[in-house]
Enzyme design. Structure first.
Site, PDB file in Angstrom:
ATOM      1  N   THR A 168       1.205  -0.077  -3.128  1.00  0.00           N
ATOM      2  CA  THR A 168       1.693   1.207  -2.621  1.00  0.00           C
ATOM      3  C   THR A 168       3.161   1.196  -2.984  1.00  0.00           C
ATOM      4  OG1 THR A 168       0.391   0.691  -0.636  1.00  0.00           O
ATOM      5  CG2 THR A 168       1.752   2.645  -0.538  1.00  0.00           C
ATOM      6  N   VAL A 197      -9.779   7.795   1.095  1.00  0.00           N
ATOM      7  CA  VAL A 197      -8.390   7.966   1.495  1.00  0.00           C
ATOM      8  C   VAL A 197      -8.001   6.777   2.365  1.00  0.00           C
ATOM      9  CG1 VAL A 197      -6.775   9.412   2.792  1.00  0.00           C
ATOM     10  CG2 VAL A 197      -8.554  10.484   1.383  1.00  0.00           C
ATOM     11  N   GLY A 198      -6.847   6.196   2.072  1.00  0.00           N
ATOM     12  CA  GLY A 198      -6.386   5.039   2.845  1.00  0.00           C
ATOM     13  C   GLY A 198      -5.315   5.425   3.854  1.00  0.00           C
ATOM     14  N   ASP A 199      -4.451   4.477   4.147  1.00  0.00           N
ATOM     15  CA  ASP A 199      -3.435   4.695   5.183  1.00  0.00           C
ATOM     16  C   ASP A 199      -2.274   5.559   4.711  1.00  0.00           C
ATOM     17  OD1 ASP A 199      -0.860   2.635   4.552  1.00  0.00           O
ATOM     18  OD2 ASP A 199      -2.745   2.198   3.540  1.00  0.00           O
ATOM     19  N   THR A 220       2.737  -1.124   3.438  1.00  0.00           N
ATOM     20  CA  THR A 220       1.916  -1.374   2.259  1.00  0.00           C
ATOM     21  C   THR A 220       0.911  -2.449   2.632  1.00  0.00           C
ATOM     22  OG1 THR A 220       1.882  -2.098  -0.056  1.00  0.00           O
ATOM     23  CG2 THR A 220       3.567  -3.084   1.353  1.00  0.00           C
ATOM     24  N   HIS A 222      -3.530  -3.640   2.731  1.00  0.00           N
ATOM     25  CA  HIS A 222      -4.924  -3.215   2.721  1.00  0.00           C
ATOM     26  C   HIS A 222      -5.070  -1.982   3.610  1.00  0.00           C
ATOM     27  CE1 HIS A 222      -9.267  -3.612   3.988  1.00  0.00           C
ATOM     28  NE2 HIS A 222      -9.319  -3.439   2.688  1.00  0.00           N
ATOM     29  N   GLY A 223      -5.310  -0.815   2.986  1.00  0.00           N
ATOM     30  CA  GLY A 223      -5.245   0.466   3.679  1.00  0.00           C
ATOM     31  C   GLY A 223      -6.131   0.569   4.903  1.00  0.00           C
TER      32      GLY A 223
END
Length: 309
Positions: A168, A197-199, A220, A222-223
């Site tokens: 990220t 979609v991640g974080d 940043t 693991h989402g």
């Protein structure tokens, strides 16, 4: 108020020697651009957007050009930005065929009553606001193609690795007026399902958060892990409880590791101009500019300081 900007280039499992110098230069460039905006009287929001745009345009980072590919070999990007002065925020997810998702997130914040636009709605809004579309292939790099091939092979061989998908880019800043802001942008995780979609765009305090009264954070890692523990807001909660920025970053990253076995990184700044960078991944490229000095590093115990004057 002495301005501060801190940027990160994503948690990483390992950065090859040939990429390390390019990554270092990219992160220094982004911090310098953000700092110069602040020195010229620009806002914290302008600074984080400017810094993240530099990293989106740099093919060595997982955002904009250089984003990782989904299982169909396509780039889908997420980004968010937030102003700590009034908690206004803008985010986009699953966007394609634009160079700078962070600029689109800024427009969502400034020109709509909403916080978050996705997919086709975001695309129509981008077009209506004069953001040019580019061919999707223009965002695809040879390195991203190879990573997707490797991931598909390893997935077949059942070799999960939560350290792999951490890229990220992000920035936090304090401006001369005492306002805070954050921005985060990403291409997500390699070989993801289309529409994942991640974080990063989740303004609810996962990919980042900014509140003048507490601090600004960009995360940043693991989402899915970051989403589960609400990492950015968790770090600021620790600050509200009286912890220092370093303690707060360590505590929230430690919680994510013990609770959901997730690794990642955090950059933070508060209204006093104090800043912190912490990570539990193998490395995290970062740089911080304050008082005419540029601090940076990639691995644990590897910090250098240069004069910006």
């Amino acid at each position: 108020m002495n301005p501060v900007v801190v940027v990160h280039g994503g948690g990483a499992s390992n950065i090859s020697k040939d990429r390390k110098e390019r990554v270092r230069q990219g992160i220094l460039r982004a911090a310098t651009v953000g700092y110069n905006i602040l020195k010229q009287g620009g806002s914290a929001v302008d600074a984080v957007e400017g810094a993240v745009t530099v990293l989106e345009d740099d093919p060595d980072f997982n955002a904009g050009c250089g984003s990782v590919l989904n299982e169909n070999g396509e780039v889908e990007m997420d980004a968010s930005i937030m102003n700590g002065k009034d908690l206004s925020a803008g985010a986009v997810s699953a966007v394609r065929c634009i160079a700078n998702p962070i600029k689109l997130a800024r427009l969502v914040m400034d020109k709509t009553p909403h916080c978050f636009l996705t997919d086709q709605g975001a695309a129509r809004f981008a077009a209506a606001n004069g953001i040019p579309t580019i061919p999707g292939q223009q965002l695809v790099t040879e390195r991203s193609r190879k990573r997707l091939e490797k991931e598909k092979l390893e997935k077949d061989a059942q070799k999960p690795d939560c350290q792999k998908n951490l890229g990220t880019v992000g920035a936090v800043a304090l401006d001369c007026q005492g306002n805070l802001a954050y921005a985060t942008s990403t291409g997500g995780i390699v070989n993801k399902m289309p529409g994942r979609v991640g974080d990063t765009p989740c303004v609810a305090g996962s990919g980042g958060y900014a509140d003048n009264d507490i601090g600004a954070v960009s995360t940043t890692g693991h989402g899915e892990s970051i989403l589960k523990v609400n990492l950015a807001r968790l770090a600021l909660f620790h600050v509200e409880q009286g912890k220092s920025l370093e303690e707060a970053a360590n505590a929230s990253l430690g919680h994510m590791k013990s609770k959901v076995k997730g690794v990642g990184g955090i950059i933070m700044v508060n209204k006093a101009g104090e800043w912190a960078v912490k990570w539990t991944s193998t490395s995290m490229p970062w740089a911080a500019a304050k008082d005419g000095k540029l601090h940076s590093g990639i691995d644990f115990g590897d910090t250098s300081i240069i004069d910006l004057s």
